[in-house]
Motif scaffolding. Sequence first.
Motif, mmCIF file in Angstrom:
data_model
loop_
_atom_site.group_PDB
_atom_site.id
_atom_site.type_symbol
_atom_site.label_atom_id
_atom_site.label_comp_id
_atom_site.label_asym_id
_atom_site.label_seq_id
_atom_site.Cartn_x
_atom_site.Cartn_y
_atom_site.Cartn_z
ATOM 1 N N PHE A 22 2.514 -22.074 60.259
ATOM 2 C CA PHE A 22 2.214 -21.802 59.229
ATOM 3 C C PHE A 22 0.945 -23.276 59.292
ATOM 4 C CE2 PHE A 22 5.945 -19.878 56.787
ATOM 5 C CZ PHE A 22 5.228 -18.709 56.123
ATOM 6 N N SER A 23 1.007 -24.203 59.574
ATOM 7 C CA SER A 23 0.330 -24.953 59.974
ATOM 8 C C SER A 23 -1.687 -24.326 60.135
ATOM 9 C CB SER A 23 0.472 -26.357 60.326
ATOM 10 O OG SER A 23 1.207 -27.014 59.361
ATOM 11 N N GLU B 149 11.497 -29.038 51.618
ATOM 12 C CA GLU B 149 11.199 -28.902 53.371
ATOM 13 C C GLU B 149 9.938 -30.422 53.886
ATOM 14 O OE1 GLU B 149 7.685 -27.056 55.789
ATOM 15 O OE2 GLU B 149 9.133 -25.564 55.821
ATOM 16 N N GLU B 150 10.797 -31.490 54.460
ATOM 17 C CA GLU B 150 11.222 -32.122 54.985
ATOM 18 C C GLU B 150 10.924 -32.762 56.552
ATOM 19 O OE1 GLU B 150 14.502 -34.482 53.357
ATOM 20 O OE2 GLU B 150 14.139 -32.863 51.252
ATOM 21 N N PRO B 151 9.875 -33.929 56.344
ATOM 22 C CA PRO B 151 9.844 -34.207 58.198
ATOM 23 C C PRO B 151 10.905 -35.183 58.865
ATOM 24 C CG PRO B 151 8.441 -35.367 56.948
ATOM 25 C CD PRO B 151 9.215 -34.719 55.780
ATOM 26 N N VAL C 193 12.701 -26.257 61.144
ATOM 27 C CA VAL C 193 12.282 -24.559 60.899
ATOM 28 C C VAL C 193 10.301 -25.529 61.752
ATOM 29 C CG1 VAL C 193 13.348 -23.948 58.963
ATOM 30 C CG2 VAL C 193 11.479 -25.339 58.858
ATOM 31 N N THR C 194 10.601 -26.755 62.925
ATOM 32 C CA THR C 194 9.540 -27.205 63.210
ATOM 33 C C THR C 194 8.217 -25.973 63.557
ATOM 34 O OG1 THR C 194 10.424 -28.844 64.084
ATOM 35 C CG2 THR C 194 8.188 -28.547 64.582
ATOM 36 N N ARG D 226 8.157 -23.004 62.592
ATOM 37 C CA ARG D 226 7.486 -21.949 61.127
ATOM 38 C C ARG D 226 6.714 -23.120 60.530
ATOM 39 N NH1 ARG D 226 11.806 -20.540 56.551
ATOM 40 N NH2 ARG D 226 10.950 -22.692 56.739
ATOM 41 N N HIS D 227 6.885 -23.817 60.487
ATOM 42 C CA HIS D 227 6.791 -24.910 59.913
ATOM 43 C C HIS D 227 4.347 -25.678 60.344
ATOM 44 C CE1 HIS D 227 5.306 -28.509 57.824
ATOM 45 N NE2 HIS D 227 4.076 -29.091 58.466
ATOM 46 N N SER E 233 13.916 -27.679 57.111
ATOM 47 C CA SER E 233 13.904 -26.557 55.423
ATOM 48 C C SER E 233 15.735 -26.817 55.138
ATOM 49 C CB SER E 233 14.880 -25.286 55.548
ATOM 50 O OG SER E 233 14.316 -24.911 54.254
ATOM 51 N N ARG F 32 9.865 -33.553 64.106
ATOM 52 C CA ARG F 32 10.552 -32.292 63.309
ATOM 53 C C ARG F 32 10.332 -31.950 61.764
ATOM 54 N NH1 ARG F 32 10.204 -29.232 67.543
ATOM 55 N NH2 ARG F 32 11.955 -28.154 66.736
ATOM 56 N N TRP F 33 10.436 -30.661 61.912
ATOM 57 C CA TRP F 33 10.675 -30.575 59.896
ATOM 58 C C TRP F 33 11.554 -30.026 59.741
ATOM 59 C CZ3 TRP F 33 7.139 -31.825 56.219
ATOM 60 C CH2 TRP F 33 5.958 -32.044 56.178
#
Length: 418
Positions: free
Chosen positions: A120-121, A77-79, A113-114, A116-117, A90, A87-88
């Motif tokens: 979760f944050s 998972e990378e920004p 998956v921004t 979702r990320h 998968s 944005r993030w």
Amino acid sequence: MTAILDALLEGTGDLVCLHDREGRFITANEAYSAAVGVPVSSLLGRMPGEVFPGSEAVTAEAASRRALLTGQPVETEEPLGAGVTRRWFSVRRIPYRDSGSRVLGTICISRDVTERHLAFSRLEEQERRFRGLVDAMPLAIWLIDRRQRVMFQNRVHRETFGAAVEGCSCYMALHGGLQACDNCPMDQVVDGETPRRAAWRSPKTDKVFDIHAVPYPARDCEPGVLEILVDVTDRERAESQLRESQRLESLGGLAAGIAHDFNNILAGIIGYAQLGEQRAESMADLQDPFVQIRAVAERGAELTRKILAFSRRQPLKPVPLDLNALVQGLQPMLVPLVHGMVGLRFDLGRHVWAVVADRGQVEQVLFNLCVNAVEAMATGGVLTVTSRNVSAAEMSRALGTEFRGNGVEVAVQDTGQG
């Protein structure tokens, strides 16, 4: 075939690019180009480090090398981007091979998956706040699932009962037991979904706790119990002391009532004895028994006066007192207090000054001090009562404030540990 592949690349909705074994871009779809802000034609032949900032390039190149070395897909998972445009994604990197199964490079598929990320944050932040709030509370709190396994402990609970391994049983964590505690409210709370309260004494700490158990989801919406343990040891002790005080107060009231009635009887005896003395003035042999009757009755009246003083049912009457004589008068009451292993000694000063005080109150204070001293010498010792004159200057130094007038010190000393 090329047209079909191009259609797949552009129609997938994901960001797709291909790299060769060295990591250079071979191709990319328009979605990828738009996301990185670089035309497809400008990507071809370049390394990720020439397109992305340092940290993003390092992450991408490390993941690609791992896929090439293992021959297996690698997911990360990378920004991408910075600030409000960040944005993030998968990212799944899949090795692709030639007809001889030789790895030629990697296919990189990135899905946004921004949301979702960020969700979760937010959940992680809420959990941090929840743990911080619960840890800051001065109560022992923990969360248990329906199989009585420990899911969470706050700081006070860990400090009171010790840190429990997550997943171990609550009764094992509390007292090393192999079965649930007696009167455990766990099942009633989970099955009835209603809060319960129970009193419990900890074998580990020997403290009394008031347990508040409420239904609470433990994990994955599985029913569990949130238990709040309130240490009520001091309250229980205070209530016990209050009950004992009330009992003694009742006994004091009973003693005072009996003393009043007995005092009235003695008053009649003393009166008739005095009348007998007056009528027998000319007959010494007959007068002496009346004198003895009055003396014995007056000693009984003095005893009832002391009982009334100890029960605090007698009004204060400050009068000049000889404290040495008062202490010596208490001796018959103190002798029964001391047992064979405790000695009683009086060291009274000479020419002690008179003081103005209520006799009953002074006697009560001295008697209580002597009782406490005897209790402190369970294995034996010596109880010493002393008296001496104290000047105003010495009183001022001892009290730390100016004291006008001289005084008398009566000390009760023991050789015990209390």
